[in-house]
Scaffold this motif. Structure first.
Motif: not given
Length: 396
Positions: A196-201, A203-211, A241-246, A248-254
């Motif tokens: 879903r993506g979310g704030h990097a601070a 991580p408990h609010h969204t699945p971490d696709v980077i991890l 591997i491609d994902g994320g642009h910021s 402080n943002v957990l990306p929604a897609e990798v």
């Protein structure tokens, strides 16, 4: 036998062939865009009086030469396309087409086969038909398959087909091949992990696709070592591997891309199944969605025994040091499609320089790679010897 003596029978052809090779190198064209190259090839063949057919499989060219009254036929194949990469070489014949580079030596292969057509047209020491097959789109686009689907072997019957590839790992004057697999099957996988993506601070609010992607990459690299018989050979490599642009943002897609190379169909099946199962398991653990695209784009290149023996005998006959390759390479080659339809063989022709320079011999697909023109006469002589042996007149 010296390299000079190997070249002697075609010495008068070499200045034009070198000029041709360098012209093709300076004007590289990508897969299915080889219009200038195909035009140069067709014109060269017509000047020899060959029957010329253009547009095979898109931009392919076939020239036909007949000698004697024999019914046998042989196909000799060269590839014409270049790579989508920037050339960093500083030669006078460096690429003039930005972002396109003959980094695999197809300019040399094409020139060799034109040279063979010139020599065979004037000597005609064979009884039967030679089809000179100039193929487009070898670099991952399946030009051989396109020519076959366009009726290559129906329109130009071949009892056997042969091809070569320059091989910087072998010194000039050597050649190798083997019966059975000589090049690997090539598969591509594209995996997309979605959360879903979310704030990097938080991580408990969204699945971490980077991890999830990180764990998946590590697990994918265990498939060959743990799922494939140690007696078999295979390679799986994650290449992008491609994902994320910021920051402080957990990306929604990798997305994850890579390749698999193998020689055995059972291993190929096992690897694909294991990859799909691994992706499914990681997605389940992390509560994300996953999509897998898996394409088997080139089969293994497999030489038939008698044709591999002929290829080595021809190399030895013209004066090359011909050896049986101890193992196949994990690179791939779409000449495999032709070998699925006809008996034949694929040869590695050494082009390694005795003095490659301070940085060593440039590998295939290197931005500073350049074909070694000293190999031109060796390839011409080998192509001619193959045709003459395959179509040797019957002794009465």
């Amino acid at each position: 036998m010296t390299l000079q003596s190997i070249a002697a029978p075609i010495e008068d052809l070499l200045p034009d062939l070198i000029a041709l090779r360098r012209d093709l190198h300076a004007h590289p064209e990508l897969a299915f865009e080889e219009r200038r190259t195909a035009g140069v090839v067709a014109s060269a063949l017509r000047l020899l009086g060959l029957e010329v057919h253009e547009g095979m499989g898109g931009t392919g060219v076939v020239g036909t030469l007949r000698g004697g009254s024999g019914a046998r036929s042989v196909g000799l194949r060269a590839d014409m396309d270049a790579l989508p990469m920037v050339e960093l070489g500083g030669t006078a014949h460096a690429s003039r087409n930005q972002g396109v580079h003959h980094g695999c030596g197809h300019d040399g292969h094409t020139s060799m086969l034109i040279g063979a057509a010139r020599q065979l047209a004037r000597t005609r020491r064979f009884d039967g038909t030679v089809h000179f097959i100039f193929q487009p789109a070898e670099e991952g686009k399946g030009g051989a398959r396109a020519m076959i689907e366009d009726g290559l072997f129906e329109r130009f019957p071949c009892d056997a087909v042969y091809a070569l590839h320059n091989w910087p790992d072998l010194p000039l004057g050597r050649a190798q091949t083997r019966a059975g697999p000589i090049m690997a099957a090539a598969d591509r996988f594209d995996i997309v992990l979605r959360g879903r993506g979310g704030h990097a601070a938080q991580p408990h609010h969204t699945p971490d696709v980077i991890l999830a992607a990180s764990q998946l990459v590590a697990q994918l690299h265990t498939i060959v070592s743990r799922r494939i018989d140690p007696g078999e050979s295979a390679v799986l490599s994650v290449t992008r591997i491609d994902g994320g642009h910021s920051h402080n943002v957990l990306p929604a897609e990798v997305s994850i891309t890579g390749t698999v190379r193998s020689f055995d169909l059972a291993s190929q099946d096992r690897i694909e199944a294991a990859l799909r199962a691994t992706v499914e398991g990681v997605a389940l653990v992390h509560g994300i969605q996953a999509e897998v695209g898996y394409v088997r784009y080139y089969p293994a290149t497999v030489n038939t025994p008698s044709e591999a023996a002929l290829a080595l005998a021809a190399a030895e006959a013209v004066g090359l040091q011909a050896d049986t390759a101890t193992r196949a390479a994990f690179t791939s080659e779409d000449f495999a499609f032709m070998l699925q339809r006809r008996p034949g063989a694929y040869l590695w022709l050494g082009q390694g320089r005795g003095d490659p320079g301070p940085d060593g011999e440039r590998a295939l697909h290197h931005p500073r790679y350049d074909f070694n023109d000293d190999a031109l006469p060796l390839g011409v002589r080998w192509f001619c010897e193959v045709a003459e042996r395959a179509l040797r007149p019957n002794v009465r």
